[in-house]
Design an enzyme around this catalytic site. Structure first.
Site, short mmCIF file in Angstrom:
data_model
loop_
_atom_site.label_atom_id
_atom_site.label_comp_id
_atom_site.label_asym_id
_atom_site.label_seq_id
_atom_site.Cartn_x
_atom_site.Cartn_y
_atom_site.Cartn_z
CB CYS A 69 -0.65 -0.04 1.15
SG CYS A 69 -0.05 -0.37 2.50
CB THR A 71 2.84 3.51 4.91
OG1 THR A 71 1.16 2.72 5.00
CG2 THR A 71 2.66 5.40 4.49
CG HIS A 102 15.91 -13.80 14.11
ND1 HIS A 102 16.38 -13.10 14.49
CD2 HIS A 102 16.57 -14.84 13.18
CE1 HIS A 102 18.12 -12.82 14.38
NE2 HIS A 102 18.14 -14.89 13.92
CG HIS A 137 15.37 -17.81 16.14
ND1 HIS A 137 15.49 -16.46 16.59
CD2 HIS A 137 16.32 -17.66 15.09
CE1 HIS A 137 16.86 -16.28 16.45
NE2 HIS A 137 17.89 -16.85 15.82
#
Ligand code: RB5
Length: 149
Positions: A69, A71, A102, A137
């Site tokens: 979009c 931003t 991660h 992780h």
């Protein structure tokens, strides 16, 4: 083509050109671009486009999603409301690698009014070529998954 090679793409009106450039790019890399639009620059609403792409990833129909979009922020927020989605906005390649390595991100969000096409495609490459590292992780990603429940 198997789901592991299918990448869903969506955007709002602010990011049609960048989304289409990404679709062409991932196709050139051998992926199947599942481009769900929109196709016109008529003003639309990013939540529905983010959620529509997220649904295809959450269902397993597509392995990964790339959403755009103005931003990247609004469409990312919408996608992350869908159970099973881990989506991050990236404006640099390091972050794009890290959200895969991660966080086991399954969606990438980009801002067409923030990054140019050249950088955006490098971010996409970083996202697509990095594998989840697992290990410690995985414990943390499992904790995120528990928040879905
Ligand atoms: C549309 O004007 C704009 O608000 C949207 O593309 C996005 O930037 C929202 O997060």
């Amino acid at each position: 083509m198997t789901a592991s090679k299918r990448i869903v793409l969506s955007s709002d009106h602010a990011a049609i050109d960048l989304r289409q450039a990404i679709a062409a790019h991932v196709t050139s890399l051998g992926f199947e671009a599942v481009d769900i639009g929109p196709t016109t620059t008529e003003s639309t609403h990013y939540p529905k486009h983010g959620a529509a792409a997220a649904d295809l990833v959450a269902s397993g129909d597509c392995a990964l999603g790339i959403i755009v979009c103005g931003t990247g922020q609004g469409i990312m927020m919408a996608a992350n409301k869908v159970t099973g989605i881990r989506c991050g906005v990236c404006t640099d390649t390091f972050s794009a690698k890290m959200i895969r390595a991660h966080n086991d991100a399954n969606m990438l969000a980009l801002g067409a009014r923030v990054v140019g096409e050249g950088l955006a495609l490098e971010i996409v490459d970083a996202f697509l070529t990095t594998e989840f590292e697992g290990g410690r992780h995985a414990i943390r990603v499992d904790m995120i998954k528990e928040l879905d429940a």
